[in-house]
Design a protein around this motif. Structure first.
Motif, PDB file in Angstrom:
ATOM      1  N   LEU A  16      36.483  27.436  44.838  1.00 35.82           N
ATOM      2  CA  LEU A  16      35.269  26.728  45.268  1.00 35.82           C
ATOM      3  C   LEU A  16      34.285  26.588  44.109  1.00 35.82           C
ATOM      4  CD1 LEU A  16      33.420  25.506  47.452  1.00 35.82           C
ATOM      5  CD2 LEU A  16      32.676  27.837  47.965  1.00 35.82           C
ATOM      6  N   ILE A  17      33.997  27.682  43.439  1.00 36.93           N
ATOM      7  CA  ILE A  17      33.032  27.657  42.325  1.00 36.93           C
ATOM      8  C   ILE A  17      33.555  26.809  41.176  1.00 36.93           C
ATOM      9  CG2 ILE A  17      31.918  29.102  40.575  1.00 36.93           C
ATOM     10  CD1 ILE A  17      31.884  31.340  42.776  1.00 36.93           C
ATOM     11  N   ILE A  22      33.537  21.945  37.759  1.00 36.21           N
ATOM     12  CA  ILE A  22      34.259  20.834  37.130  1.00 36.21           C
ATOM     13  C   ILE A  22      33.719  19.495  37.624  1.00 36.21           C
ATOM     14  CG2 ILE A  22      36.514  19.683  37.004  1.00 36.21           C
ATOM     15  CD1 ILE A  22      37.800  22.454  37.069  1.00 36.21           C
ATOM     16  N   GLY A  23      33.195  19.458  38.831  1.00 40.50           N
ATOM     17  CA  GLY A  23      32.660  18.219  39.392  1.00 40.50           C
ATOM     18  C   GLY A  23      33.654  17.474  40.254  1.00 40.50           C
ATOM     19  N   PRO A  37      35.509  20.163  46.862  1.00 41.65           N
ATOM     20  CA  PRO A  37      35.503  21.614  46.675  1.00 41.65           C
ATOM     21  C   PRO A  37      35.662  22.426  47.963  1.00 41.65           C
ATOM     22  CG  PRO A  37      33.792  20.625  45.343  1.00 41.65           C
ATOM     23  CD  PRO A  37      34.360  19.538  46.198  1.00 41.65           C
ATOM     24  N   ILE A  38      34.986  22.021  49.033  1.00 46.15           N
ATOM     25  CA  ILE A  38      35.077  22.766  50.298  1.00 46.15           C
ATOM     26  C   ILE A  38      36.496  22.671  50.863  1.00 46.15           C
ATOM     27  CG2 ILE A  38      34.231  22.929  52.674  1.00 46.15           C
ATOM     28  CD1 ILE A  38      32.173  23.875  50.651  1.00 46.15           C
ATOM     29  N   SER A  39      37.095  21.504  50.775  1.00 48.82           N
ATOM     30  CA  SER A  39      38.464  21.339  51.266  1.00 48.82           C
ATOM     31  C   SER A  39      39.446  22.182  50.464  1.00 48.82           C
ATOM     32  CB  SER A  39      38.875  19.872  51.199  1.00 48.82           C
ATOM     33  OG  SER A  39      38.051  19.099  52.035  1.00 48.82           O
ATOM     34  N   TRP A  40      39.267  22.237  49.149  1.00 51.43           N
ATOM     35  CA  TRP A  40      40.126  23.087  48.326  1.00 51.43           C
ATOM     36  C   TRP A  40      39.961  24.543  48.726  1.00 51.43           C
ATOM     37  CZ3 TRP A  40      44.257  21.938  45.838  1.00 51.43           C
ATOM     38  CH2 TRP A  40      44.418  20.701  45.237  1.00 51.43           C
ATOM     39  N   PHE A  41      38.723  24.969  48.946  1.00 49.41           N
ATOM     40  CA  PHE A  41      38.441  26.349  49.361  1.00 49.41           C
ATOM     41  C   PHE A  41      39.141  26.673  50.679  1.00 49.41           C
ATOM     42  CE2 PHE A  41      35.633  29.020  52.024  1.00 49.41           C
ATOM     43  CZ  PHE A  41      35.770  30.222  51.354  1.00 49.41           C
ATOM     44  N   LEU A  42      38.993  25.802  51.662  1.00 45.52           N
ATOM     45  CA  LEU A  42      39.608  26.046  52.969  1.00 45.52           C
ATOM     46  C   LEU A  42      41.135  26.028  52.886  1.00 45.52           C
ATOM     47  CD1 LEU A  42      37.224  23.974  55.251  1.00 45.52           C
ATOM     48  CD2 LEU A  42      37.357  26.466  55.030  1.00 45.52           C
ATOM     49  N   ALA A  43      41.678  25.108  52.106  1.00 42.90           N
ATOM     50  CA  ALA A  43      43.129  25.058  51.933  1.00 42.90           C
ATOM     51  C   ALA A  43      43.640  26.354  51.311  1.00 42.90           C
ATOM     52  CB  ALA A  43      43.517  23.857  51.071  1.00 42.90           C
ATOM     53  N   CYS A  44      42.916  26.851  50.324  1.00 42.77           N
ATOM     54  CA  CYS A  44      43.330  28.103  49.680  1.00 42.77           C
ATOM     55  C   CYS A  44      43.226  29.281  50.640  1.00 42.77           C
ATOM     56  CB  CYS A  44      42.503  28.356  48.421  1.00 42.77           C
ATOM     57  SG  CYS A  44      42.989  27.300  47.045  1.00 42.77           S
ATOM     58  N   PHE A  62      41.764  16.990  37.004  1.00 48.00           N
ATOM     59  CA  PHE A  62      40.349  16.877  37.382  1.00 48.00           C
ATOM     60  C   PHE A  62      39.434  17.073  36.171  1.00 48.00           C
ATOM     61  CE2 PHE A  62      41.732  17.974  41.832  1.00 48.00           C
ATOM     62  CZ  PHE A  62      41.245  16.824  42.426  1.00 48.00           C
ATOM     63  N   LYS A  63      39.771  18.036  35.314  1.00 44.54           N
ATOM     64  CA  LYS A  63      38.952  18.262  34.114  1.00 44.54           C
ATOM     65  C   LYS A  63      38.956  17.036  33.218  1.00 44.54           C
ATOM     66  CE  LYS A  63      38.722  22.200  32.071  1.00 44.54           C
ATOM     67  NZ  LYS A  63      39.020  23.469  31.388  1.00 44.54           N
ATOM     68  N   ARG A  64      40.121  16.419  33.053  1.00 43.44           N
ATOM     69  CA  ARG A  64      40.228  15.223  32.221  1.00 43.44           C
ATOM     70  C   ARG A  64      39.400  14.080  32.802  1.00 43.44           C
ATOM     71  NH1 ARG A  64      43.924  12.104  33.335  1.00 43.44           N
ATOM     72  NH2 ARG A  64      45.576  13.561  33.805  1.00 43.44           N
ATOM     73  N   ILE A  65      39.480  13.883  34.114  1.00 44.21           N
ATOM     74  CA  ILE A  65      38.734  12.811  34.780  1.00 44.21           C
ATOM     75  C   ILE A  65      37.231  13.005  34.631  1.00 44.21           C
ATOM     76  CG2 ILE A  65      38.130  11.880  37.065  1.00 44.21           C
ATOM     77  CD1 ILE A  65      41.090  12.346  37.828  1.00 44.21           C
TER      78      ILE A  65
END
Length: 68
Positions: A16-17, A22-23, A37-44, A62-65
């Motif tokens: 999440l953080i 990264i944005g 970010p919230i969806s990634w957190f919940l999926a994890c 994501f970092k590259r984008i």
């Protein structure tokens, strides 16, 4: 609380953080990784064994984008 539970919670909070730092935003990439970010957190939290390694694999994209 066992060690596995602590690891899942701690790494999910890190995701999440990290995603916020990264944005990451929904709509930046195509496919299954198209989450905020919230969806990634919940999926994890819910399916850590699949979502956490998938996040790590997509993190560079994501970092590259976002120029981070």
């Amino acid at each position: 609380m066992n060690i596995i539970t602590i690891i899942v919670i701690a790494t999910s909070i890190w995701v999440l953080i990290d995603a916020q730092t990264i944005g990451i935003k929904k709509g930046q990439i195509q496919g299954m990784g198209n989450m905020g970010p919230i969806s990634w957190f919940l999926a994890c939290l819910l399916i850590w064994i699949v979502a956490f390694p998938f996040y790590l694999a997509k993190r560079g994209e994501f970092k590259r984008i976002n120029g981070k």
